[in-house]
Design a protein around this motif. Structure first.
Motif, PDB file in Angstrom:
ATOM      1  N   THR A 145      -3.842   1.047  -0.791  1.00 51.38           N
ATOM      2  CA  THR A 145      -4.322  -0.331  -0.646  1.00 51.38           C
ATOM      3  C   THR A 145      -3.781  -1.236  -1.744  1.00 51.38           C
ATOM      4  OG1 THR A 145      -6.352   0.096  -1.926  1.00 51.38           O
ATOM      5  CG2 THR A 145      -6.428   0.503   0.458  1.00 51.38           C
ATOM      6  N   ARG A 146      -3.141  -0.654  -2.769  1.00 46.16           N
ATOM      7  CA  ARG A 146      -2.523  -1.468  -3.831  1.00 46.16           C
ATOM      8  C   ARG A 146      -1.216  -2.112  -3.361  1.00 46.16           C
ATOM      9  NH1 ARG A 146      -2.961   2.798  -8.940  1.00 46.16           N
ATOM     10  NH2 ARG A 146      -5.223   3.164  -8.822  1.00 46.16           N
ATOM     11  N   ILE A 147      -0.674  -1.612  -2.263  1.00 42.94           N
ATOM     12  CA  ILE A 147       0.590  -2.145  -1.748  1.00 42.94           C
ATOM     13  C   ILE A 147       0.311  -3.463  -1.030  1.00 42.94           C
ATOM     14  CG2 ILE A 147       2.501  -1.731  -0.132  1.00 42.94           C
ATOM     15  CD1 ILE A 147       2.081   1.263  -0.594  1.00 42.94           C
ATOM     16  N   PRO A 148       1.004  -4.540  -1.385  1.00 41.57           N
ATOM     17  CA  PRO A 148       0.784  -5.825  -0.698  1.00 41.57           C
ATOM     18  C   PRO A 148       0.970  -5.686   0.816  1.00 41.57           C
ATOM     19  CG  PRO A 148       2.162  -6.127  -2.655  1.00 41.57           C
ATOM     20  CD  PRO A 148       2.002  -4.646  -2.461  1.00 41.57           C
ATOM     21  N   ASP A 149       0.067  -6.346   1.561  1.00 43.80           N
ATOM     22  CA  ASP A 149       0.098  -6.290   3.027  1.00 43.80           C
ATOM     23  C   ASP A 149       0.054  -4.849   3.536  1.00 43.80           C
ATOM     24  OD1 ASP A 149       0.347  -9.092   3.190  1.00 43.80           O
ATOM     25  OD2 ASP A 149       2.514  -8.966   2.946  1.00 43.80           O
ATOM     26  N   TYR A 150      -0.735  -3.987   2.901  1.00 36.03           N
ATOM     27  CA  TYR A 150      -0.758  -2.573   3.272  1.00 36.03           C
ATOM     28  C   TYR A 150      -1.221  -2.343   4.706  1.00 36.03           C
ATOM     29  CZ  TYR A 150      -5.881  -2.249   2.830  1.00 36.03           C
ATOM     30  OH  TYR A 150      -7.228  -2.394   3.009  1.00 36.03           O
ATOM     31  N   THR A 151      -2.085  -3.247   5.209  1.00 32.25           N
ATOM     32  CA  THR A 151      -2.541  -3.047   6.588  1.00 32.25           C
ATOM     33  C   THR A 151      -1.432  -3.299   7.592  1.00 32.25           C
ATOM     34  OG1 THR A 151      -3.339  -5.337   6.638  1.00 32.25           O
ATOM     35  CG2 THR A 151      -4.939  -3.609   6.072  1.00 32.25           C
ATOM     36  N   GLU A 152      -0.370  -4.000   7.193  1.00 35.44           N
ATOM     37  CA  GLU A 152       0.791  -4.212   8.047  1.00 35.44           C
ATOM     38  C   GLU A 152       1.873  -3.170   7.802  1.00 35.44           C
ATOM     39  OE1 GLU A 152       1.055  -6.422  10.491  1.00 35.44           O
ATOM     40  OE2 GLU A 152      -1.015  -7.020  10.074  1.00 35.44           O
ATOM     41  N   ARG A 153       1.982  -2.698   6.546  1.00 34.53           N
ATOM     42  CA  ARG A 153       3.094  -1.813   6.181  1.00 34.53           C
ATOM     43  C   ARG A 153       2.780  -0.331   6.302  1.00 34.53           C
ATOM     44  NH1 ARG A 153       5.997  -2.525   0.674  1.00 34.53           N
ATOM     45  NH2 ARG A 153       7.305  -1.003   1.758  1.00 34.53           N
ATOM     46  N   VAL A 154       1.535   0.070   6.038  1.00 33.51           N
ATOM     47  CA  VAL A 154       1.214   1.493   5.896  1.00 33.51           C
ATOM     48  C   VAL A 154       0.520   2.020   7.151  1.00 33.51           C
ATOM     49  CG1 VAL A 154       0.061   3.243   4.508  1.00 33.51           C
ATOM     50  CG2 VAL A 154       0.973   1.179   3.404  1.00 33.51           C
ATOM     51  N   VAL A 155       1.046   3.132   7.675  1.00 31.88           N
ATOM     52  CA  VAL A 155       0.415   3.865   8.772  1.00 31.88           C
ATOM     53  C   VAL A 155      -0.049   5.207   8.203  1.00 31.88           C
ATOM     54  CG1 VAL A 155       0.728   4.947  11.019  1.00 31.88           C
ATOM     55  CG2 VAL A 155       1.880   2.786  10.504  1.00 31.88           C
ATOM     56  N   ALA A 156      -1.346   5.475   8.281  1.00 27.12           N
ATOM     57  CA  ALA A 156      -1.904   6.703   7.718  1.00 27.12           C
ATOM     58  C   ALA A 156      -1.935   7.803   8.774  1.00 27.12           C
ATOM     59  CB  ALA A 156      -3.306   6.451   7.184  1.00 27.12           C
ATOM     60  N   VAL A 165     -11.519  10.012   9.651  1.00 22.78           N
ATOM     61  CA  VAL A 165     -11.463   8.729  10.351  1.00 22.78           C
ATOM     62  C   VAL A 165     -12.362   7.702   9.673  1.00 22.78           C
ATOM     63  CG1 VAL A 165     -11.954   7.557  12.537  1.00 22.78           C
ATOM     64  CG2 VAL A 165     -10.856   9.807  12.543  1.00 22.78           C
ATOM     65  N   GLN A 166     -13.537   8.120   9.260  1.00 22.06           N
ATOM     66  CA  GLN A 166     -14.463   7.205   8.586  1.00 22.06           C
ATOM     67  C   GLN A 166     -13.883   6.688   7.273  1.00 22.06           C
ATOM     68  OE1 GLN A 166     -18.028   9.558   8.279  1.00 22.06           O
ATOM     69  NE2 GLN A 166     -18.523   9.350  10.467  1.00 22.06           N
ATOM     70  N   LYS A 167     -13.243   7.578   6.504  1.00 20.98           N
ATOM     71  CA  LYS A 167     -12.604   7.149   5.252  1.00 20.98           C
ATOM     72  C   LYS A 167     -11.530   6.110   5.529  1.00 20.98           C
ATOM     73  CE  LYS A 167     -13.149  11.423   2.530  1.00 20.98           C
ATOM     74  NZ  LYS A 167     -12.408  12.536   1.880  1.00 20.98           N
ATOM     75  N   CYS A 168     -10.720   6.376   6.566  1.00 21.70           N
ATOM     76  CA  CYS A 168      -9.631   5.463   6.897  1.00 21.70           C
ATOM     77  C   CYS A 168     -10.166   4.108   7.329  1.00 21.70           C
ATOM     78  CB  CYS A 168      -8.771   6.068   8.003  1.00 21.70           C
ATOM     79  SG  CYS A 168      -7.863   7.550   7.505  1.00 21.70           S
ATOM     80  N   ALA A 169     -11.166   4.117   8.193  1.00 23.05           N
ATOM     81  CA  ALA A 169     -11.724   2.862   8.698  1.00 23.05           C
ATOM     82  C   ALA A 169     -12.300   2.024   7.565  1.00 23.05           C
ATOM     83  CB  ALA A 169     -12.787   3.159   9.749  1.00 23.05           C
ATOM     84  N   ALA A 170     -12.949   2.676   6.610  1.00 20.60           N
ATOM     85  CA  ALA A 170     -13.534   1.959   5.476  1.00 20.60           C
ATOM     86  C   ALA A 170     -12.473   1.264   4.635  1.00 20.60           C
ATOM     87  CB  ALA A 170     -14.337   2.930   4.610  1.00 20.60           C
ATOM     88  N   GLY A 175      -6.674   1.544  14.466  1.00 25.98           N
ATOM     89  CA  GLY A 175      -5.791   1.068  15.518  1.00 25.98           C
ATOM     90  C   GLY A 175      -4.386   1.617  15.368  1.00 25.98           C
ATOM     91  N   ARG A 176      -3.402   0.721  15.407  1.00 29.29           N
ATOM     92  CA  ARG A 176      -2.009   1.161  15.341  1.00 29.29           C
ATOM     93  C   ARG A 176      -1.591   1.626  13.961  1.00 29.29           C
ATOM     94  NH1 ARG A 176       1.783  -2.843  13.763  1.00 29.29           N
ATOM     95  NH2 ARG A 176       0.830  -4.768  13.030  1.00 29.29           N
TER      96      ARG A 176
END
Length: 666
Positions: A145-156, A165-170, A175-176
């Motif tokens: 989450t320290r990476i800028p725009d991580y929700t756009e760049r990082v796929v876990a 799944v709960q850890k990821c969602a938090a 989604g994608r």
């Protein structure tokens, strides 16, 4: 005997427990996940428990409760906390501690970027561009989450457990941006995922070959992604064989030298994929399978519809050649066979499905959008009420089908097959029907044209055509017992309606039967048989040219395009014809025995109906049946009387009696 506790992952600890169990040693095993317990081979000597023991204190309690003498730490190389707790618990209880280390990968890692911690790797990634596939697990996912725009760049990519799944969602991974699956993953699957998410980077731990590290290295190289590796902590443990020797000495049993078996490659997977109309029409699931395949198979046009970069390709459409190639090349584990349109509609899938050994291959069939569905959608009409056929590389009695049905859809080839179909419809007086031709669906030359058969003959068409033919006035009447007066007769003899109906019924024709009408006369029996066996073929064998000309006239009159007139005397005229399933003999010119013998030579199971009007012909029939040892089903004598008007009265006028012999070869 000393008691053993193994803290296990899914590979080395499992193999060690199964080895000890096979030697008759009771083993207690602790695994972190349900999956770790599932993959453990069932054994009366292995007690598997799932979950944490509760730190060093909990582990110490388990050691005391089970009276454990030896603890083997076979946990993941990066599970430093659990290793620390196991060492501490052994120190408190006096249990012997053995560390089983995972062997290093021998894969060439040139071009790999390495860091000593995930935190260092994240700092590096902050200065890069492009999507990132993070495969380091859910425990340290917060660092990304320290990476800028991580929700756009990082796929876990994490384990498919509720906790993960709960850890990821938090943390905002959903989604994608979230892939939940159980590894280790094959090279093909890793490649598919990297390409699917468009990853420029893949972050992983150096978990060795057992953890799928080599597959990740090769996949990243194939997908053009940079592999970012978190170095493995220093591990001073023993390798698998050393642990075996040590335990054999401690437990005082002879070491057989058995090492863990190499992992089984498993069954090979072959996916038969309908590509739909062409480029861009693959379903999302099919596209994913293609991405993950290590071999693509198909005709040239099919292969051009997908990206085959970096993949092995077999340009082939013949099912026997494909099956033989796969059998001879077991290195291909995940094969995608690309097929035109939909796999369930006149597709090459049918032949290939029958040739793939299900003991070797897991066969998966993926549907595509068929040209039928596509055309009807473009026209805004239904296809559930259409009769489906194909004139592509096969015979189809399109004249009968169109003449007797309101809507017919057919596959065609190029322009020649379109024109041939329309020529037949025109010649058989079906020029009032509407023909819609679709060409080159999915390609720049795609086109749809609607017109009459004669209008279509004036048009040019592409190489890939289909047609929907609509008949506003189809003839849906039963084709049996056509009135005598409807036929064009002339002076040729004709089997009367009632006898004709009974004779055809006794033949028990199928819709695809191949039938000879020997001594066909005007062709009345030939016509009814052709209309009954509308997907088959009827050969009307007639020596008199005048009668043969009448058959040709009636053939067009009744739209019996599957009827072929053979001019000549039987049996000579029959020699080069295909083997019959059925035969009707209405006239033999004294050659009955040689005719029947010819039929039997072509098909020993042929079913025959022989009609006789004279006693002499009936006697000849009985003699032939006896001499050729035919199976007698029945002999029927039919006398028909039909009414005629005489003033205000109706008188019955009798016809000549007819003898009907029903026999078969065997």
């Amino acid at each position: 005997m000393k008691r053993i506790l193994i803290f296990s992952g899914t590979t080395e600890g499992r193999e060690l427990a199964e080895w000890l169990g096979s030697e008759g040693i009771m083993v207690h095993v602790r695994v972190a996940t349900e999956y770790g317990a599932v993959v453990m081979e069932p054994s009366a000597n292995i007690d598997v428990r799932v979950g944490s023991c509760g730190g060093a204190d909990g582990i110490a309690d388990v050691i005391r409760d089970l009276d454990i003498s030896i603890v083997v730490d076979a946990t993941h190389p990066y599970a430093l906390n659990i290793t620390k707790h196991i060492v501490e618990a052994c120190g408190r209880t006096g249990a012997e501690y053995i560390r089983l280390k995972r062997p290093d990968s021998e894969e060439d890692t040139e071009g790999v970027v390495r860091f000593d911690s995930l935190e260092e790797a994240v700092e590096y990634l902050k200065g890069t561009e492009g999507r990132i596939l993070a495969s380091t697990g859910s425990n340290e996912l917060a660092l990304y989450t320290r990476i800028p725009d991580y929700t756009e760049r990082v796929v876990a990519r994490v384990l498919s457990t509720a906790e993960s799944v709960q850890k990821c969602a938090a943390l905002g991974f959903e989604g994608r941006n979230l892939i939940c699956a159980q590894g280790p993953f094959s090279e093909e699957m890793n490649t598919a995922m990297l390409r699917q998410v468009g990853a420029s980077f893949m972050v992983t731990k150096d978990s060795g070959d057992a953890g799928g590290f080599s597959e990740k290295v090769r996949a990243a190289r194939k997908a053009g992604a940079t592999l970012v590796v978190i170095n493995r902590p220093e591990d001073a443990g023993l390798d698998f064989r050393q642990v075996q020797v040590r335990l054999a000495e401690e437990l005082e049993f002879p070491f057989s030298g058995i090492e863990p078996q190499a992992p089984k490659l498993g069954r090979r997977r072959v996916s038969l994929i309908g590509i739909g109309m062409g480029p861009g029409d693959l379903t999302e699931r099919s596209a994913s399978i293609v991405i993950g395949a290590d071999l693509l198979v198909g005709a040239k046009r099919m292969l051009e519809a997908v990206d085959s970069t970096g993949k092995d390709v077999l340009t082939e459409y013949r099912s026997d050649v494909i099956a033989r190639y796969l059998d001879e090349n077991p290195r291909y584990r995940n094969v995608a066979v690309l097929l035109s349109g939909d796999v369930g509609f006149y597709s090459g899938a049918t032949g290939l499905l029958g040739k793939l050994d299900r003991n070797v291959y897991d066969v998966n069939v993926e549907p595509g959008i068929s040209s039928l569905v596509y055309l009807c959608a473009k026209l805004g009409t239904t296809w559930q009420d259409a009769y489906l056929t194909s004139c592509h590389g096969r015979e189809s009695n399109i004249v009968n089908l169109v003449g007797t049905r309101a809507k017919v859809f057919t596959l065609l080839s190029g322009q020649d097959t379109v024109h041939e179909m329309c020529r037949q419809l025109f010649e058989y007086n079906l020029n009032s029907v509407s023909v819609t031709v679709g060409q080159d669906f999915g390609y720049p030359t795609e086109r749809i044209f609607t017109g009459t058969p004669s209008q279509c003959l004036d048009e040019s068409f592409g190489d890939l055509c289909v047609a929907l033919i609509e008949n506003p006035t189809p003839d849906t009447r039963n084709s049996i017992s056509i009135p005598d007066e409807v036929f064009t007769r002339g002076d040729a003899p004709m089997t009367k309606s009632e006898v004709r109906t009974l004779s055809v019924a006794k033949l028990k024709l199928c819709r695809d039967s191949v039938v000879y009408d020997i001594g066909a006369g005007t062709g009345s029996v030939s016509i009814e048989m052709a209309l009954t066996a509308y997907l088959g073929k009827v050969y009307a064998i007639e020596r008199e040219d005048i009668a043969a000309d009448l058959i040709e006239i009636n053939k067009r009159k009744f739209q019996a395009a599957n009827l072929e007139v053979v001019r000549g005397l039987a049996p000579e005229a029959m020699r080069d014809l295909p083997a019959p399933t059925h035969a009707f003999i209405g006239g033999s010119a004294g050659n009955l025995k040689s005719i029947v013998q010819c039929l039997l030579d072509k098909n020993p199971d042929v079913r025959i109906v022989i009609n006789s009007v004279t006693m002499e012909t009936m006697a000849e029939t009985m003699q032939v049946v006896k001499e050729l040892n035919l199976v007698e089903e029945e002999f029927v004598n039919v006398t028909i009387a039909k009414s005629r008007r005489l003033g205000r009265y109706h008188l019955m006028t009798g016809q000549n009696p007819v003898y009907i012999a029903v026999v078969r070869g065997r």
